[in-house]
Design an enzyme around this catalytic site. Structure first.
Site, PDB file in Angstrom:
ATOM      1  N   THR A  41       0.859  -1.179   0.000  1.00 35.14           N
ATOM      2  CA  THR A  41       0.000   0.000   0.000  1.00 35.14           C
ATOM      3  C   THR A  41       0.894   1.227   0.000  1.00 35.14           C
ATOM      4  O   THR A  41       1.594   1.495   0.976  1.00 35.14           O
ATOM      5  CB  THR A  41      -0.933  -0.001   1.221  1.00 35.14           C
ATOM      6  OG1 THR A  41      -1.654  -1.247   1.265  1.00 35.14           O
ATOM      7  CG2 THR A  41      -1.931   1.137   1.135  1.00 35.14           C
TER       8      THR A  41
ATOM      9  N   LYS B 236       4.779  -8.801   3.362  1.00 36.57           N
ATOM     10  CA  LYS B 236       3.394  -8.322   3.318  1.00 36.57           C
ATOM     11  C   LYS B 236       2.600  -9.287   2.429  1.00 36.57           C
ATOM     12  O   LYS B 236       2.109  -8.941   1.355  1.00 36.57           O
ATOM     13  CB  LYS B 236       3.370  -6.894   2.760  1.00 36.57           C
ATOM     14  CG  LYS B 236       2.155  -6.074   3.138  1.00 36.57           C
ATOM     15  CD  LYS B 236       2.112  -5.733   4.609  1.00 36.57           C
ATOM     16  CE  LYS B 236       0.945  -4.845   4.973  1.00 36.57           C
ATOM     17  NZ  LYS B 236       1.101  -3.462   4.513  1.00 36.57           N
TER      18      LYS B 236
ATOM     19  N   GLU C  68       4.057  -6.131  17.352  1.00 32.21           N
ATOM     20  CA  GLU C  68       3.579  -5.048  16.499  1.00 32.21           C
ATOM     21  C   GLU C  68       2.142  -4.740  16.861  1.00 32.21           C
ATOM     22  O   GLU C  68       1.512  -5.472  17.627  1.00 32.21           O
ATOM     23  CB  GLU C  68       3.663  -5.447  15.021  1.00 32.21           C
ATOM     24  CG  GLU C  68       2.816  -6.663  14.669  1.00 32.21           C
ATOM     25  CD  GLU C  68       2.991  -7.121  13.231  1.00 32.21           C
ATOM     26  OE1 GLU C  68       3.851  -6.565  12.511  1.00 32.21           O
ATOM     27  OE2 GLU C  68       2.257  -8.037  12.822  1.00 32.21           O
TER      28      GLU C  68
END
Length: 264
Positions: A21, A134, A167
């Protein structure tokens, strides 16, 4: 490369693919594209999805050309393409590569200034052989994000099985201990974000000591400040986690400003 997924695309059936993204400026620049591009190529190599670097550049350029007014994000999705019913992929795949347009998520100036409230998500992140990438298998984050919404937090912190923080659901974790910048190692689980890589490089430019290692959750109790980052939102200070509260310190403010300068 195709312009979109087929109904039998392995990205839809098995999450067999990757995505990035990419935040863009009002003038159509993508300052962090080289980092996104490198991670996408690394992931494609590890998954053995054939893709040429210039194909990624063309896909982004075409998406920017076609972007409607107000576009702030370009999401690039790469899958292995169609491949039948079984898990074994075709020996000569026809990958799918396509883009989607979006806007940058809004966070109020108050939260950016004073910090957000986070909570501890119930389900730990398990070991992932594709840690750091990702990839399209994001169901743990989907479930964690549902918990965040249910509990009314702004974000949620994900731990490993030993209780070490890794995270947030969609952002990387950092803390400052004096001059030292700390972030968890993500060798076994989690996503090595592009914003994270930028921040580590920025700290290096400043000559700031950096620690990248797993530490117990209790380690955060003595932090001078805690914050999150991703390549879309930038830096968000963390004001509160459970019973712990931190101030928003001058270095965190500076990291915020330095990141936003990239997109001004």
């Amino acid at each position: 490369m195709s312009g979109g997924p087929a109904v039998n695309d392995r990205g839809l059936a098995y999450g067999d693919g990757l995505f990035e993204t990419v935040r863009v400026t009002a003038s159509g620049a993508a300052p962090l594209w080289p980092r996104h591009r490198a991670r996408l190529l690394d992931g494609a190599a590890r998954l053995r999805i054939p893709v040429a670097p210039d194909a990624l550049d063309r896909c982004l350029a075409d998406a920017l050309t076609a972007a409607p007014p107000g576009t702030g994000l370009i999401k690039l999705i790469l899958t292995r393409g169609p491949g039948g019913r079984g898990y074994l992929p075709p020996s000569h795949p026809t990958p799918s590569l396509f883009a989607q347009h979006g806007t940058v998520p809004e966070w109020s100036p108050l939260l950016r200034r004073d910090g957000i409230e986070t909570g501890l998500c119930n389900e730990p992140l398990e070991r992932d052989p594709l840690a750091g990438l990702k990839h399209l298998n994001r169901l743990p984050q989907v479930l964690a994000r549902m918990e965040v919404a249910r509990r009314g937090w702004h974000e949620g912190l994900l731990l490993d099985r030993r209780g070490c923080p890794l995270e947030a659901t969609a952002m990387n974790l950092f803390a400052l201990f004096g001059d030292t910048l700390w972030t968890p190692a993500l060798d076994a689980a989690g996503v090595a974000g592009v914003g994270r890589a930028w921040l580590l490089a920025r700290a290096g430019e400043q000559g700031r000591p950096v620690q990248v290692r797993l530490r117990p959750l209790s380690h955060l109790r003595t932090a001078d400040s805690v914050f999150l980052i991703n390549s879309v939102v930038g830096v968000l200070p963390v004001r509160k986690l459970a019973q712990w509260v931190w101030p928003v310190t001058a270095p965190v403010r500076q990291f915020q400003e330095d990141f936003e300068v990239l997109f001004s």
